[in-house]
Design a protein around this motif. Sequence first.
Motif, PDB file in Angstrom:
ATOM      1  N   LEU A   1       0.936  -1.193   0.106  1.00  0.00           N
ATOM      2  CA  LEU A   1       0.063   0.055   0.119  1.00  0.00           C
ATOM      3  C   LEU A   1       0.878   1.204  -0.061  1.00  0.00           C
ATOM      4  O   LEU A   1       0.690   2.311  -0.788  1.00  0.00           O
ATOM      5  CB  LEU A   1      -0.901   0.291   1.273  1.00  0.00           C
ATOM      6  CG  LEU A   1      -1.823   1.153   1.424  1.00  0.00           C
ATOM      7  CD1 LEU A   1      -2.916   1.113   0.222  1.00  0.00           C
ATOM      8  CD2 LEU A   1      -2.625   0.945   2.664  1.00  0.00           C
ATOM      9  N   VAL A   2       1.916   1.405   0.878  1.00  0.00           N
ATOM     10  CA  VAL A   2       2.628   2.442   0.879  1.00  0.00           C
ATOM     11  C   VAL A   2       3.534   2.707  -0.364  1.00  0.00           C
ATOM     12  O   VAL A   2       3.571   3.622  -0.808  1.00  0.00           O
ATOM     13  CB  VAL A   2       3.769   2.338   2.315  1.00  0.00           C
ATOM     14  CG1 VAL A   2       4.832   3.371   1.861  1.00  0.00           C
ATOM     15  CG2 VAL A   2       2.935   2.326   3.496  1.00  0.00           C
ATOM     16  N   GLY A   3       3.870   1.643  -1.116  1.00  0.00           N
ATOM     17  CA  GLY A   3       4.544   1.419  -2.310  1.00  0.00           C
ATOM     18  C   GLY A   3       3.678   2.310  -3.591  1.00  0.00           C
ATOM     19  O   GLY A   3       4.111   2.847  -4.312  1.00  0.00           O
ATOM     20  N   LEU A   4       2.515   1.710  -3.225  1.00  0.00           N
ATOM     21  CA  LEU A   4       1.397   2.366  -4.539  1.00  0.00           C
ATOM     22  C   LEU A   4       1.132   3.807  -4.008  1.00  0.00           C
ATOM     23  O   LEU A   4       0.989   4.453  -5.235  1.00  0.00           O
ATOM     24  CB  LEU A   4       0.290   1.625  -4.414  1.00  0.00           C
ATOM     25  CG  LEU A   4       0.239   0.023  -4.701  1.00  0.00           C
ATOM     26  CD1 LEU A   4      -0.931  -0.610  -4.399  1.00  0.00           C
ATOM     27  CD2 LEU A   4       0.833   0.060  -6.490  1.00  0.00           C
ATOM     28  N   LEU A   5       1.180   4.193  -2.856  1.00  0.00           N
ATOM     29  CA  LEU A   5       0.834   5.656  -2.896  1.00  0.00           C
ATOM     30  C   LEU A   5       1.981   6.779  -3.034  1.00  0.00           C
ATOM     31  O   LEU A   5       1.648   7.653  -3.523  1.00  0.00           O
ATOM     32  CB  LEU A   5       0.170   5.666  -1.258  1.00  0.00           C
ATOM     33  CG  LEU A   5      -1.108   4.996  -0.970  1.00  0.00           C
ATOM     34  CD1 LEU A   5      -1.611   5.038   0.472  1.00  0.00           C
ATOM     35  CD2 LEU A   5      -2.086   5.491  -1.791  1.00  0.00           C
ATOM     36  N   ILE A   6       3.202   6.185  -2.409  1.00  0.00           N
ATOM     37  CA  ILE A   6       4.440   7.158  -2.613  1.00  0.00           C
ATOM     38  C   ILE A   6       4.924   6.943  -3.909  1.00  0.00           C
ATOM     39  O   ILE A   6       5.495   7.886  -4.377  1.00  0.00           O
ATOM     40  CB  ILE A   6       5.234   6.649  -1.202  1.00  0.00           C
ATOM     41  CG1 ILE A   6       4.564   7.248   0.059  1.00  0.00           C
ATOM     42  CG2 ILE A   6       6.745   7.512  -1.441  1.00  0.00           C
ATOM     43  CD1 ILE A   6       5.409   6.866   1.216  1.00  0.00           C
ATOM     44  N   GLU A   7       4.896   5.673  -4.528  1.00  0.00           N
ATOM     45  CA  GLU A   7       5.676   5.580  -5.606  1.00  0.00           C
ATOM     46  C   GLU A   7       7.143   6.000  -5.790  1.00  0.00           C
ATOM     47  O   GLU A   7       7.625   6.539  -6.420  1.00  0.00           O
ATOM     48  CB  GLU A   7       4.915   6.374  -6.994  1.00  0.00           C
ATOM     49  CG  GLU A   7       3.284   6.003  -7.084  1.00  0.00           C
ATOM     50  CD  GLU A   7       2.698   6.558  -8.233  1.00  0.00           C
ATOM     51  OE1 GLU A   7       3.216   7.686  -8.612  1.00  0.00           O
ATOM     52  OE2 GLU A   7       1.771   6.081  -8.796  1.00  0.00           O
ATOM     53  N   PRO A   8       7.862   5.152  -4.850  1.00  0.00           N
ATOM     54  CA  PRO A   8       9.395   5.642  -4.729  1.00  0.00           C
ATOM     55  C   PRO A   8       9.835   5.101  -5.947  1.00  0.00           C
ATOM     56  O   PRO A   8      11.195   5.534  -6.195  1.00  0.00           O
ATOM     57  CB  PRO A   8       9.712   5.003  -3.561  1.00  0.00           C
ATOM     58  CG  PRO A   8       8.713   3.659  -3.430  1.00  0.00           C
ATOM     59  CD  PRO A   8       7.557   4.211  -3.897  1.00  0.00           C
ATOM     60  N   GLY A   9       9.620   4.300  -6.690  1.00  0.00           N
ATOM     61  CA  GLY A   9      10.197   3.502  -7.821  1.00  0.00           C
ATOM     62  C   GLY A   9      10.115   4.475  -9.167  1.00  0.00           C
ATOM     63  O   GLY A   9      10.802   3.935 -10.020  1.00  0.00           O
ATOM     64  N   GLN A  10       9.181   5.051  -9.203  1.00  0.00           N
ATOM     65  CA  GLN A  10       9.003   5.789 -10.438  1.00  0.00           C
ATOM     66  C   GLN A  10      10.306   6.777 -10.843  1.00  0.00           C
ATOM     67  O   GLN A  10      10.650   7.664  -9.981  1.00  0.00           O
ATOM     68  CB  GLN A  10       7.902   6.849 -10.389  1.00  0.00           C
ATOM     69  CG  GLN A  10       6.356   6.325  -9.999  1.00  0.00           C
ATOM     70  CD  GLN A  10       5.928   5.443 -11.560  1.00  0.00           C
ATOM     71  OE1 GLN A  10       6.634   5.682 -12.381  1.00  0.00           O
ATOM     72  NE2 GLN A  10       5.066   4.576 -11.398  1.00  0.00           N
ATOM     73  N   GLY A  11      10.570   6.620 -12.087  1.00  0.00           N
ATOM     74  CA  GLY A  11      12.042   7.291 -12.589  1.00  0.00           C
ATOM     75  C   GLY A  11      13.127   6.810 -11.931  1.00  0.00           C
ATOM     76  O   GLY A  11      14.322   7.563 -11.949  1.00  0.00           O
ATOM     77  N   ALA A  12      13.304   5.795 -11.142  1.00  0.00           N
ATOM     78  CA  ALA A  12      14.658   5.253 -10.529  1.00  0.00           C
ATOM     79  C   ALA A  12      15.633   5.152 -11.645  1.00  0.00           C
ATOM     80  O   ALA A  12      15.206   4.285 -12.526  1.00  0.00           O
ATOM     81  CB  ALA A  12      14.391   3.987  -9.628  1.00  0.00           C
ATOM     82  N   ALA A  13      16.664   5.478 -11.587  1.00  0.00           N
ATOM     83  CA  ALA A  13      17.815   5.609 -12.540  1.00  0.00           C
ATOM     84  C   ALA A  13      18.414   4.152 -12.438  1.00  0.00           C
ATOM     85  O   ALA A  13      19.612   4.052 -12.169  1.00  0.00           O
ATOM     86  CB  ALA A  13      18.849   6.698 -12.572  1.00  0.00           C
ATOM     87  N   LEU A  14      17.697   3.096 -12.865  1.00  0.00           N
ATOM     88  CA  LEU A  14      18.423   1.750 -12.658  1.00  0.00           C
ATOM     89  C   LEU A  14      19.761   1.653 -13.525  1.00  0.00           C
ATOM     90  O   LEU A  14      20.575   0.625 -13.298  1.00  0.00           O
ATOM     91  CB  LEU A  14      17.505   0.633 -12.898  1.00  0.00           C
ATOM     92  CG  LEU A  14      16.381   0.564 -11.968  1.00  0.00           C
ATOM     93  CD1 LEU A  14      15.448  -0.960 -12.355  1.00  0.00           C
ATOM     94  CD2 LEU A  14      16.827   0.253 -10.648  1.00  0.00           C
ATOM     95  N   GLY A  15      19.728   2.208 -14.630  1.00  0.00           N
ATOM     96  CA  GLY A  15      20.780   2.183 -15.553  1.00  0.00           C
ATOM     97  C   GLY A  15      22.252   2.515 -15.131  1.00  0.00           C
ATOM     98  O   GLY A  15      23.352   1.869 -15.654  1.00  0.00           O
ATOM     99  N   SER A  16      22.113   3.220 -14.011  1.00  0.00           N
ATOM    100  CA  SER A  16      23.500   3.694 -13.425  1.00  0.00           C
ATOM    101  C   SER A  16      23.817   2.704 -12.481  1.00  0.00           C
ATOM    102  O   SER A  16      24.937   2.839 -11.796  1.00  0.00           O
ATOM    103  CB  SER A  16      23.166   5.113 -12.861  1.00  0.00           C
ATOM    104  OG  SER A  16      22.443   4.932 -11.805  1.00  0.00           O
ATOM    105  N   ALA A  17      22.848   1.690 -12.149  1.00  0.00           N
ATOM    106  CA  ALA A  17      23.272   0.813 -10.922  1.00  0.00           C
ATOM    107  C   ALA A  17      24.172  -0.404 -11.651  1.00  0.00           C
ATOM    108  O   ALA A  17      24.067  -0.925 -12.499  1.00  0.00           O
ATOM    109  CB  ALA A  17      22.118   0.275 -10.440  1.00  0.00           C
ATOM    110  N   ALA A  18      25.071  -0.831 -10.800  1.00  0.00           N
ATOM    111  CA  ALA A  18      25.887  -2.141 -11.103  1.00  0.00           C
ATOM    112  C   ALA A  18      25.077  -3.166 -10.654  1.00  0.00           C
ATOM    113  O   ALA A  18      24.451  -3.492  -9.681  1.00  0.00           O
ATOM    114  CB  ALA A  18      27.219  -2.136 -10.118  1.00  0.00           C
ATOM    115  N   PRO A  19      24.657  -4.307 -11.638  1.00  0.00           N
ATOM    116  CA  PRO A  19      24.132  -5.499 -11.384  1.00  0.00           C
ATOM    117  C   PRO A  19      24.680  -6.304 -10.071  1.00  0.00           C
ATOM    118  O   PRO A  19      25.907  -6.365 -10.097  1.00  0.00           O
ATOM    119  CB  PRO A  19      23.935  -5.880 -12.822  1.00  0.00           C
ATOM    120  CG  PRO A  19      24.414  -5.180 -13.835  1.00  0.00           C
ATOM    121  CD  PRO A  19      25.229  -4.242 -13.133  1.00  0.00           C
TER     122      PRO A  19
END
Length: 412
Positions: A98-116
């Motif tokens: 519920l908190v994830g759906l309301l706050i939407e912390p993952g929108q626009g996360a720059a995963l491309g800059s992360a090391a797998p």
Amino acid sequence: MTVFLRGWFAVPLWQRVLGAMVIGVALGLLWPAAASALAIIGELFVRLIRMLVVPIVFISIASGVTALADPRKLGSVGACTVGLFAFTTFCAVSIGILVGLLIEPGQGAALGSAAPHALGEPKSLHDQLVGIVPINIVQALVDGDMLAIIFFSILLGFGVILAGEQGRPMADLLQSAGQVLFHLVRIVMEITPFGVLALIAKAVADNGVAVFANIGWLAIAVAVGVVLQILLVHVPLLAFVVRRSVLRFYRTIVDALAVAFSTASSAATLPVALRIALDDLHIAPGVAKTVLPIGASIGKDGTAMYVGLLSIFALQAVGIEPDLSMLAIVLLTGALAAFGTAPIPSASLFMLAAVLSAVGVTPEQTALVVGFVLPFDRLLDMTRTVASASANLTVTSVVGRWEQASAPETGK
């Protein structure tokens, strides 16, 4: 020196831990070289805690079962404990979603800059269930396989009860070993402020102020989820089932919450939680020594909330819009994964693959999500472990109340 030591021990443990955390942050920011030099203290502290976990779980559960004496009472305590933790875990995953759906912390996360960061193959549900029964208990003790240790400890305690008078020497030995461990725990807990100072200083020195500034929305979501889990699930249980003053309860357990926050480990919190349950909450030893060690292994409200939240974060980050069926899968697999998570820091990240694979996220995408979160996970883990510590002592109090094992408290 004597005056200083008296003054030091007169200060409550949680205040000493809080002060050590503040000094650790300052040291990590202003003198990173010193923080790196102190890292060995943090490593030794963690090793001391982990050294105690297996004997505490094994001895506490076995002695707790023998203290219950009546096999029917043991069954009642076990059923209440597992049922309550299942309830709080499902609530926690739901709150995280519920908190994830309301706050939407993952929108626009720059995963491309992360090391797998690959996690490897997660254990299947079949392997987790079968693994509860150890083939070799000595190997399970060496490996720290908590569910197998819990299973054998309960069987051992049950066997001592059924042996009657012939089992009395073993029961006395277990109770004596429990007392020795209890005092050993007190010694190790006095080292907590120094270990916390070193751990926090190293974390801040490695990541700088970015450790607090980056991934801010996810950190806010974790904090909101922890608060909601405590307010919506734990507080009603305390107020309406245990009928204990909520403010007094949390003032009493503040040492356990401080240790949970500073070590980010449910297992590390177990020793101080046992002391609080026995000395301050006056819960019967048979209940406290049975419920709390089980809770350290399966009572993972913070982990469950985080798995639900991070699953939504991951779906948002990779551009997947979850539907109701997908949310139901996250709820079910998240709760099961949380039950099987080891009581150590960052363990929830290693359960994430099992949840995300169930909703169609590829291993490559999962590796990117983990690589993005991992540098900050220690501090996020510290926050969410508070919910697990609160859950363990809340459930122990509820079971104690139901078993009419708690001593009467005046001035409620």
